[in-house]
Scaffold this active site. Structure first.
Site, PDB file in Angstrom:
ATOM      1  N   ASP A 297       0.807  -1.222   0.000  1.00 54.71           N
ATOM      2  CA  ASP A 297       0.000   0.000   0.000  1.00 54.71           C
ATOM      3  C   ASP A 297       0.844   1.278   0.000  1.00 54.71           C
ATOM      4  O   ASP A 297       0.365   2.342   0.343  1.00 54.71           O
ATOM      5  CB  ASP A 297      -0.981  -0.001   1.174  1.00 54.71           C
ATOM      6  CG  ASP A 297      -0.266  -0.104   2.513  1.00 54.71           C
ATOM      7  OD1 ASP A 297       0.964  -0.345   2.512  1.00 54.71           O
ATOM      8  OD2 ASP A 297      -0.927   0.045   3.549  1.00 54.71           O
TER       9      ASP A 297
ATOM     10  N   HIS B  48      24.445   4.892 -16.603  1.00 55.86           N
ATOM     11  CA  HIS B  48      23.256   5.080 -15.761  1.00 55.86           C
ATOM     12  C   HIS B  48      23.455   4.444 -14.384  1.00 55.86           C
ATOM     13  O   HIS B  48      22.567   3.802 -13.850  1.00 55.86           O
ATOM     14  CB  HIS B  48      22.008   4.523 -16.463  1.00 55.86           C
ATOM     15  CG  HIS B  48      21.632   5.334 -17.670  1.00 55.86           C
ATOM     16  ND1 HIS B  48      20.846   4.848 -18.683  1.00 55.86           N
ATOM     17  CD2 HIS B  48      21.952   6.594 -18.041  1.00 55.86           C
ATOM     18  CE1 HIS B  48      20.695   5.785 -19.616  1.00 55.86           C
ATOM     19  NE2 HIS B  48      21.362   6.840 -19.244  1.00 55.86           N
TER      20      HIS B  48
ATOM     21  N   ASP C 223      26.065  13.241 -11.866  1.00 56.67           N
ATOM     22  CA  ASP C 223      25.075  13.679 -12.850  1.00 56.67           C
ATOM     23  C   ASP C 223      23.765  13.787 -12.093  1.00 56.67           C
ATOM     24  O   ASP C 223      23.157  12.780 -11.733  1.00 56.67           O
ATOM     25  CB  ASP C 223      24.988  12.644 -13.989  1.00 56.67           C
ATOM     26  CG  ASP C 223      24.019  13.059 -15.094  1.00 56.67           C
ATOM     27  OD1 ASP C 223      23.185  13.962 -14.866  1.00 56.67           O
ATOM     28  OD2 ASP C 223      24.098  12.465 -16.185  1.00 56.67           O
TER      29      ASP C 223
ATOM     30  N   ASP D  23      19.850  19.615 -15.503  1.00 50.41           N
ATOM     31  CA  ASP D  23      20.606  18.377 -15.729  1.00 50.41           C
ATOM     32  C   ASP D  23      22.074  18.766 -15.848  1.00 50.41           C
ATOM     33  O   ASP D  23      22.490  19.314 -16.861  1.00 50.41           O
ATOM     34  CB  ASP D  23      20.081  17.734 -17.028  1.00 50.41           C
ATOM     35  CG  ASP D  23      20.732  16.390 -17.313  1.00 50.41           C
ATOM     36  OD1 ASP D  23      21.571  15.951 -16.521  1.00 50.41           O
ATOM     37  OD2 ASP D  23      20.386  15.795 -18.355  1.00 50.41           O
TER      38      ASP D  23
ATOM     39  N   HIS E 258      27.711   7.901 -26.231  1.00 44.80           N
ATOM     40  CA  HIS E 258      26.411   8.586 -26.241  1.00 44.80           C
ATOM     41  C   HIS E 258      26.476   9.877 -27.048  1.00 44.80           C
ATOM     42  O   HIS E 258      27.532  10.276 -27.525  1.00 44.80           O
ATOM     43  CB  HIS E 258      25.894   8.843 -24.820  1.00 44.80           C
ATOM     44  CG  HIS E 258      26.794   9.703 -23.962  1.00 44.80           C
ATOM     45  ND1 HIS E 258      26.823  11.068 -24.053  1.00 44.80           N
ATOM     46  CD2 HIS E 258      27.686   9.375 -22.989  1.00 44.80           C
ATOM     47  CE1 HIS E 258      27.665  11.558 -23.162  1.00 44.80           C
ATOM     48  NE2 HIS E 258      28.226  10.547 -22.512  1.00 44.80           N
TER      49      HIS E 258
ATOM     50  N   HIS F 139      20.502  16.594 -25.288  1.00 45.99           N
ATOM     51  CA  HIS F 139      19.087  16.286 -25.502  1.00 45.99           C
ATOM     52  C   HIS F 139      18.281  17.510 -25.114  1.00 45.99           C
ATOM     53  O   HIS F 139      18.742  18.346 -24.336  1.00 45.99           O
ATOM     54  CB  HIS F 139      18.677  15.071 -24.662  1.00 45.99           C
ATOM     55  CG  HIS F 139      19.090  15.159 -23.217  1.00 45.99           C
ATOM     56  ND1 HIS F 139      18.391  15.893 -22.284  1.00 45.99           N
ATOM     57  CD2 HIS F 139      20.162  14.646 -22.548  1.00 45.99           C
ATOM     58  CE1 HIS F 139      18.991  15.794 -21.104  1.00 45.99           C
ATOM     59  NE2 HIS F 139      20.088  15.055 -21.236  1.00 45.99           N
TER      60      HIS F 139
ATOM     61  N   HIS G 246      14.656  14.344 -20.508  1.00 50.74           N
ATOM     62  CA  HIS G 246      14.843  14.113 -21.946  1.00 50.74           C
ATOM     63  C   HIS G 246      13.558  14.608 -22.580  1.00 50.74           C
ATOM     64  O   HIS G 246      12.588  13.864 -22.727  1.00 50.74           O
ATOM     65  CB  HIS G 246      15.092  12.637 -22.254  1.00 50.74           C
ATOM     66  CG  HIS G 246      16.387  12.137 -21.677  1.00 50.74           C
ATOM     67  ND1 HIS G 246      16.690  10.806 -21.559  1.00 50.74           N
ATOM     68  CD2 HIS G 246      17.454  12.801 -21.174  1.00 50.74           C
ATOM     69  CE1 HIS G 246      17.892  10.674 -21.009  1.00 50.74           C
ATOM     70  NE2 HIS G 246      18.378  11.874 -20.767  1.00 50.74           N
TER      71      HIS G 246
ATOM     72  N   GLU H 158      26.736  17.738 -23.251  1.00 54.26           N
ATOM     73  CA  GLU H 158      27.322  16.819 -22.277  1.00 54.26           C
ATOM     74  C   GLU H 158      28.286  15.806 -22.886  1.00 54.26           C
ATOM     75  O   GLU H 158      28.045  14.605 -22.839  1.00 54.26           O
ATOM     76  CB  GLU H 158      26.224  16.080 -21.510  1.00 54.26           C
ATOM     77  CG  GLU H 158      25.150  15.439 -22.374  1.00 54.26           C
ATOM     78  CD  GLU H 158      24.139  14.654 -21.522  1.00 54.26           C
ATOM     79  OE1 GLU H 158      24.594  13.862 -20.680  1.00 54.26           O
ATOM     80  OE2 GLU H 158      22.933  14.842 -21.707  1.00 54.26           O
TER      81      GLU H 158
ATOM     82  N   TYR I  55      34.936   7.705 -21.421  1.00 56.94           N
ATOM     83  CA  TYR I  55      34.860   6.620 -20.450  1.00 56.94           C
ATOM     84  C   TYR I  55      35.828   5.529 -20.876  1.00 56.94           C
ATOM     85  O   TYR I  55      35.673   4.946 -21.947  1.00 56.94           O
ATOM     86  CB  TYR I  55      33.429   6.077 -20.387  1.00 56.94           C
ATOM     87  CG  TYR I  55      32.406   7.191 -20.352  1.00 56.94           C
ATOM     88  CD1 TYR I  55      32.035   7.787 -19.150  1.00 56.94           C
ATOM     89  CD2 TYR I  55      31.864   7.688 -21.543  1.00 56.94           C
ATOM     90  CE1 TYR I  55      31.138   8.847 -19.126  1.00 56.94           C
ATOM     91  CE2 TYR I  55      30.964   8.746 -21.527  1.00 56.94           C
ATOM     92  CZ  TYR I  55      30.610   9.321 -20.323  1.00 56.94           C
ATOM     93  OH  TYR I  55      29.737  10.378 -20.303  1.00 56.94           O
TER      94      TYR I  55
ATOM     95  N   ARG J  96      32.456  13.234 -17.522  1.00 64.26           N
ATOM     96  CA  ARG J  96      31.436  13.912 -18.330  1.00 64.26           C
ATOM     97  C   ARG J  96      31.305  15.327 -17.789  1.00 64.26           C
ATOM     98  O   ARG J  96      31.425  15.553 -16.587  1.00 64.26           O
ATOM     99  CB  ARG J  96      30.093  13.166 -18.252  1.00 64.26           C
ATOM    100  CG  ARG J  96      28.984  13.790 -19.072  1.00 64.26           C
ATOM    101  CD  ARG J  96      27.799  12.839 -19.337  1.00 64.26           C
ATOM    102  NE  ARG J  96      27.113  12.399 -18.146  1.00 64.26           N
ATOM    103  CZ  ARG J  96      27.207  11.180 -17.623  1.00 64.26           C
ATOM    104  NH1 ARG J  96      27.957  10.263 -18.210  1.00 64.26           N
ATOM    105  NH2 ARG J  96      26.545  10.864 -16.524  1.00 64.26           N
TER     106      ARG J  96
ATOM    107  N   GLU K  20      28.557  18.460 -18.214  1.00 61.69           N
ATOM    108  CA  GLU K  20      27.230  18.736 -18.776  1.00 61.69           C
ATOM    109  C   GLU K  20      26.672  20.046 -18.256  1.00 61.69           C
ATOM    110  O   GLU K  20      26.654  20.285 -17.049  1.00 61.69           O
ATOM    111  CB  GLU K  20      26.266  17.603 -18.397  1.00 61.69           C
ATOM    112  CG  GLU K  20      24.842  17.843 -18.859  1.00 61.69           C
ATOM    113  CD  GLU K  20      23.925  16.657 -18.581  1.00 61.69           C
ATOM    114  OE1 GLU K  20      24.177  15.927 -17.598  1.00 61.69           O
ATOM    115  OE2 GLU K  20      22.974  16.459 -19.352  1.00 61.69           O
TER     116      GLU K  20
END
Ligand SMILES: [Mn+2]
Length: 441
Positions: free
Chosen positions: A42, A245, A262, A273, A352, A356, A363, A386, A390, A408, A410
């Site tokens: 619940d 991710h 990030d 972002d 990547h 975006h 996104h 960004e 890697y 990265r 960004e």
């Protein structure tokens, strides 16, 4: 930080009118609220309104449906929502109720959500086109088909069921892609909160801490400013920075690790972002610095293209060219840069794209290509830049010193009439700026 004004009811009404104008007089548009989702037994996931419904109403409650019926004499903007219920409200908090929805949201009319089943077939009858987002909410898809079938069952009695079904996003996504001044104010607020949060994490970091402790720093600042994470915050130390991710956020920061964060705040529905990569101990190692400087150069090359009239894809192309050339110079790629770029060899270390659209969704909606060509940038578009690199810990044919480094950088950028504005400026970005900031903590 002072809070900007929210979006006034008149703006939502204007958006609805604009959408109806584009849909045409024989259309009907149906937009359900996001469903509540059970987390376990619940308990529910935190509720987040559907971005389209939010964009057109500012209505926060679940169990609601916006129906737009252009040209309807008895009202074009109709909201179905939960009725007032003192007993339920004592448990779950206040509800607007249909009366409140008319007063506060400027709807032409509002009805209890329980009457939807009875009223909607009558609204569909006589309209040729239905705009709806098929496939987003399967349960609602089936309900809509049921209402359509009820109209179809009346054909011999003279009923005219709709016979064209169109993707709502085709009209609405284009509207959402271009941010108004009011929206930009909210986006700048989300960006400023996020800048402050990243600075807090950079200030707090020490070797031996855990990734989740930095996440706590970020999200403490978000909540302090009435914002929430726009997506799950990524805090990756060392080789975890190579996991695009990464979400576990449970590892310990070793001395000599870089930390990739990030994370962005969502304020009044609008996302920021930001990514920064900084050393846990305040000093970049030589390989870390070399890769960071290369990513920064790619970032600068992409930002250098951010102005009206430039194809969106030019930003990625500029970043990829800089990265490829740099990877050859550092010995991580072998061959002629032009050839490696054409063959996409850089994707081994940069899998990547360079950004975006950004808005109510991190996104955000909007086409990147039109008629097979990259679309041209226009004022009001907001997106991220960004680039990253890697080098996985098990990368073959790469000297050990480079392995396990993930970087990265960004930022969020709005296209203006004569160029661009970086919404997330004010946060240290280069290795020197980061080291100076951390030395002065
Ligand atoms: Mn992003």
């Amino acid at each position: 930080m002072s809070a900007p004004a929210g979006i006034p009811a008149a703006t939502y009404a204007r958006r609805r009118r604009q959408l109806m104008r584009m849909a045409g007089p024989d259309a009907i548009l149906v937009l359900p609220a996001a469903p509540e989702r059970v987390r376990s037994r619940d308990t529910h996931y935190p509720y987040r309104q559907d971005s389209d419904l939010w964009y057109l109403t500012g209505f926060e409650e679940p169990d609601a449906v916006l129906v737009l019926v252009p040209g309807r004499a008895h009202g074009e903007s109709l909201l179905f929502c939960r009725e007032r219920d003192p007993e339920r409200e004592a448990w779950d908090g206040p509800r607007a109720g249909p009366e409140g929805a008319v007063d506060a949201l400027g709807m032409d009319d509002a009805y209890p959500i329980d009457d939807l089943d009875e009223i909607l077939p009558g609204l569909l009858e006589g309209r040729t086109r239905v705009y709806y987002h098929f496939g987003r909410d399967t349960e609602f898809d089936l309900k809509l088909i049921g209402w359509l079938n009820r109209v179809r069952a009346q054909v011999r009695l003279g009923a005219q069921p709709p016979h064209e079904f169109l993707e709502l996003g085709h009209l609405l996504d284009e509207m959402r892609l271009f941010k108004s001044r009011e929206e930009l104010r909210l986006m700048k607020r989300a960006a400023r909160i996020s800048v402050e949060a990243h600075a807090a994490a950079m200030r707090a970091v020490r070797p031996g801490m855990h990734e989740y402790e930095l996440q706590a720093e970020l999200e403490r600042v978000f909540r302090r400013h009435d914002a929430v994470p726009a997506y799950e915050s990524i805090v990756g130390a060392g080789a975890n920075g190579c996991v695009l991710h990464y979400r576990a956020n449970r590892a310990r920061l070793a001395d000599g690790d870089l930390v990739l964060i990030d994370a962005g705040a969502e304020y009044r529905g609008y996302a920021a972002d930001i990514t920064r990569t900084f050393p846990a101990n305040g000093r970049f190692g030589p390989e870390q610095r070399a890769l960071h400087e290369l990513v920064l150069a790619a970032h600068a090359a992409a930002i250098g293209q951010a102005r009206p009239g430039v194809p969106y894809a030019a930003l990625h192309d500029a970043a990829a060219a800089v990265l490829t050339e740099g990877l050859v110079r550092l010995g991580l790629l072998k061959g002629r840069p032009a050839r490696l770029l054409a063959d996409g060899d850089y994707k081994r270390f940069y899998p990547h794209k360079t950004g975006h659209w950004l808005g109510l969704d991190v996104h955000d909606v909007g086409d990147y290509r039109i008629d097979g060509e990259s679309r041209l940038l226009e004022p009001g578009m907001v997106f991220t830049i960004e680039p990253g690199l890697y080098v996985p810990p098990d990368a073959r044919g790469v000297p050990a010193a480079w392995r396990g480094i993930g970087i990265r950088i960004e930022d969020d950028v709005a296209i203006t009439r004569d160029g661009h504005e970086v919404l997330t400026a004010g946060l240290p970005r280069s290795a020197e700026e980061i080291e100076a900031f951390m030395a002065g903590r």
